[in-house]
Enzyme design. Structure first.
Site, PDB file in Angstrom:
ATOM      1  N   TRP A 102       0.820  -1.221   0.000  1.00 26.18           N
ATOM      2  CA  TRP A 102       0.000   0.000   0.000  1.00 26.18           C
ATOM      3  C   TRP A 102       0.853   1.270   0.000  1.00 26.18           C
ATOM      4  O   TRP A 102       0.550   2.225  -0.721  1.00 26.18           O
ATOM      5  CB  TRP A 102      -0.998   0.013   1.162  1.00 26.18           C
ATOM      6  CG  TRP A 102      -2.173  -0.883   0.900  1.00 26.18           C
ATOM      7  CD1 TRP A 102      -2.535  -1.981   1.624  1.00 26.18           C
ATOM      8  CD2 TRP A 102      -3.122  -0.788  -0.179  1.00 26.18           C
ATOM      9  NE1 TRP A 102      -3.650  -2.574   1.059  1.00 26.18           N
ATOM     10  CE2 TRP A 102      -4.030  -1.867  -0.034  1.00 26.18           C
ATOM     11  CE3 TRP A 102      -3.294   0.087  -1.249  1.00 26.18           C
ATOM     12  CZ2 TRP A 102      -5.093  -2.086  -0.915  1.00 26.18           C
ATOM     13  CZ3 TRP A 102      -4.346  -0.127  -2.144  1.00 26.18           C
ATOM     14  CH2 TRP A 102      -5.229  -1.196  -1.963  1.00 26.18           C
ATOM     15  N   ASP A 173      -1.225   6.726   6.268  1.00 28.96           N
ATOM     16  CA  ASP A 173      -2.356   5.938   5.758  1.00 28.96           C
ATOM     17  C   ASP A 173      -2.692   4.906   6.828  1.00 28.96           C
ATOM     18  O   ASP A 173      -2.019   3.883   6.952  1.00 28.96           O
ATOM     19  CB  ASP A 173      -1.957   5.259   4.442  1.00 28.96           C
ATOM     20  CG  ASP A 173      -3.043   4.311   3.927  1.00 28.96           C
ATOM     21  OD1 ASP A 173      -4.102   4.195   4.572  1.00 28.96           O
ATOM     22  OD2 ASP A 173      -2.816   3.688   2.873  1.00 28.96           O
ATOM     23  N   LYS A 197     -12.208  -1.116   6.710  1.00 30.47           N
ATOM     24  CA  LYS A 197     -11.448  -2.077   7.501  1.00 30.47           C
ATOM     25  C   LYS A 197     -11.875  -2.009   8.966  1.00 30.47           C
ATOM     26  O   LYS A 197     -12.309  -2.986   9.534  1.00 30.47           O
ATOM     27  CB  LYS A 197      -9.935  -1.815   7.393  1.00 30.47           C
ATOM     28  CG  LYS A 197      -9.252  -2.405   6.158  1.00 30.47           C
ATOM     29  CD  LYS A 197      -9.632  -1.765   4.859  1.00 30.47           C
ATOM     30  CE  LYS A 197      -9.011  -2.398   3.639  1.00 30.47           C
ATOM     31  NZ  LYS A 197      -7.997  -1.598   2.984  1.00 30.47           N
TER      32      LYS A 197
HETATM   33  C1  LIG Z   1      -7.473  -1.067   1.759  1.00 27.56           C
HETATM   34  C2  LIG Z   1      -6.363  -0.103   1.827  1.00 27.56           C
HETATM   35  C3  LIG Z   1      -6.222   0.947   0.901  1.00 27.56           C
HETATM   36  C4  LIG Z   1      -7.137   1.104  -0.295  1.00 27.56           C
HETATM   37  O1  LIG Z   1      -8.371   1.530   0.042  1.00 27.56           O
HETATM   38  P1  LIG Z   1      -9.504   1.800  -1.058  1.00 27.56           P
HETATM   39  O2  LIG Z   1     -10.587   2.319  -0.189  1.00 27.56           O
HETATM   40  O3  LIG Z   1      -9.808   0.509  -1.722  1.00 27.56           O
HETATM   41  O4  LIG Z   1      -8.992   2.814  -2.009  1.00 27.56           O
HETATM   42  C5  LIG Z   1      -5.197   1.828   1.064  1.00 27.56           C
HETATM   43  N1  LIG Z   1      -4.312   1.711   2.080  1.00 27.56           N
HETATM   44  C6  LIG Z   1      -4.408   0.715   2.978  1.00 27.56           C
HETATM   45  C7  LIG Z   1      -3.408   0.633   4.085  1.00 27.56           C
HETATM   46  C8  LIG Z   1      -5.434  -0.220   2.882  1.00 27.56           C
HETATM   47  O5  LIG Z   1      -5.523  -1.201   3.783  1.00 27.56           O
END
Ligand SMILES: *Cc1c(COP(=O)(O)O)cnc(C)c1O
Length: 362
Positions: A102, A173, A197
């Site tokens: 990511w 993030d 999540k």
């Molecule tokens: C799932 C995830 C993303 C992507 O998220 P989307 O909502 O599908 O764009 C980005 N960063 C992390 C750490 C993730 O777990």
């Protein structure tokens, strides 16, 4: 019907109490004769829901007054663009710490907008991955910000210490770690997280940003991604994902009721320990992350005998243990055990894994 536990990495399971409450009030919310998802986002009734959710999140994370909390669209990947568009002038540079898939994707997207210094912060020693010492990260002297991903959802690698950036704004993030353990928000310039999540349904993205960092977005920034516009309009510059926002609010209430982030973090540590211990002691399964960087939320593991993968998955599913297949880029298995996964679910998984291993040991 025996219990079913969903280990999906995202969209992930939500607390059953929250789902039951949402179901009970789905069609007739607060005796208004319609659903919360059918209300104007500007109605008094909905505004109260929106404000309460923000207040609860502020309380749960102890968010300082000088930070905006924005409820946006576009997911984590939307923020991969929104962050540079809002914070990175055309001729400036940003540091991206890369620790897995990511943060790597975030750096790639940001490179569309400016000068990105990619710092590879993972080392592999005897097939065990860990985070390099932060003193070995070659941070730029002139970076506009430093971006990292504290928990890599695919790789299962987590950074527990907040990196020291010498006053350069730190951007995180936190899509798969937000609300899982206590953090000091004041150490960050900006935190973002897709909701699916650890917060609620997909479609909602939370951005927590220090007020002195916004207001200088590039001219070409889409208005729906402009933090200043979002802040000025209480996240209602355009129609927000109202139902996801409402459900996130129910999750925040649930989290407050069960002891807040401090309370859930103790449960999260216990759950992760149970699963890692099972893997380590089995002689049948393995995990490839150093103990100091093992994720509390996403636990990848492999069977020593990979020819058993499909029977492992099929039998797990028959036992009510769903979505254990690893990410296609790394293979094997992955158990995502976010806040909503009860300890009983992890106990059921550990029990299944032990029985499976006993049955198939050579
Ligand atoms: C799932 C995830 C993303 C992507 O998220 P989307 O909502 O599908 O764009 C980005 N960063 C992390 C750490 C993730 O777990």
């Amino acid at each position: 019907m025996s219990a079913t536990y969903n280990f999906c990495a995202g969209p992930a399971m939500l607390p059953s109490i929250v789902m039951e409450k949402a179901q009970s009030e789905l069609i007739n919310w607060q005796d208004l004769g319609c659903s919360v998802m059918e209300l104007s986002h500007r109605s008094k009734a909905y505004m109260a829901v929106a404000e309460k959710a923000e207040a609860d999140l502020r309380m749960l994370m102890d968010i300082p007054e000088n930070y905006h909390v924005l409820f946006m669209h576009g997911g984590g990947r939307g923020q991969f663009s929104a962050v540079p568009l809002n914070l990175l002038p055309t001729d400036a540079k940003a540091d991206y710490i890369v620790t897995g898939s990511w943060s790597s994707a975030a750096a790639k997207e940001a490179a569309n907008y400016g000068n990105i210094n990619v710092i590879d912060a993972v080392q592999d020693i005897d097939n065990i991955k860990s985070i390099k010492s932060p003193t070995d990260w070659a941070l730029s002297a002139d970076a506009q910000y430093v971006h990292y991903c504290p928990n890599e959802t695919v790789d299962g690698i987590e950074i527990f210490e907040i990196p020291e950036t010498n006053g350069v704004p730190l951007i995180a993030d936190m899509s798969s770690t937000i609300l899982s353990r206590e953090i000091d928000v004041s150490k960050f310039g900006l935190i973002y997280a897709g909701a699916q999540k650890n917060i609620g349904p997909s479609g909602l993205t939370i951005v927590i940003v220090r007020d002195n960092l916004i207001g200088n977005a590039r001219k070409e920034t889409p208005s729906v991604f402009n933090y200043q516009l979002a802040a000025n309009n209480g996240s209602m510059y355009n129609t927000p994902p109202t139902f996801a926002w409402y459900l996130a609010g129910l999750v925040f209430e649930w989290l407050k009721d069960i002891g807040g982030v401090e309370g859930i973090s103790r449960v999260n540590i216990e759950k992760a320990n149970m699963l890692y211990q099972c893997i380590d002691q089995s002689g049948f399964y393995k995990n490839n992350i150093d103990k100091s960087n093992r994720s509390l939320m996403n636990i990848p593991f492999w069977l020593n005998d990979e020819s058993l993968n499909s029977s492992f998955l099929a039998e797990a599913e028959q036992s009510g243990l769903l979505a254990l297949k690893g990410h296609r880029s790394v293979g094997g298995m992955r158990a995502s055990i976010y806040n909503a996964m009860p300890i009983e679910g992890v106990a059921a998984l550990v029990n299944f894994m032990n029985v499976f291993a006993e049955r198939h040991k050579a």
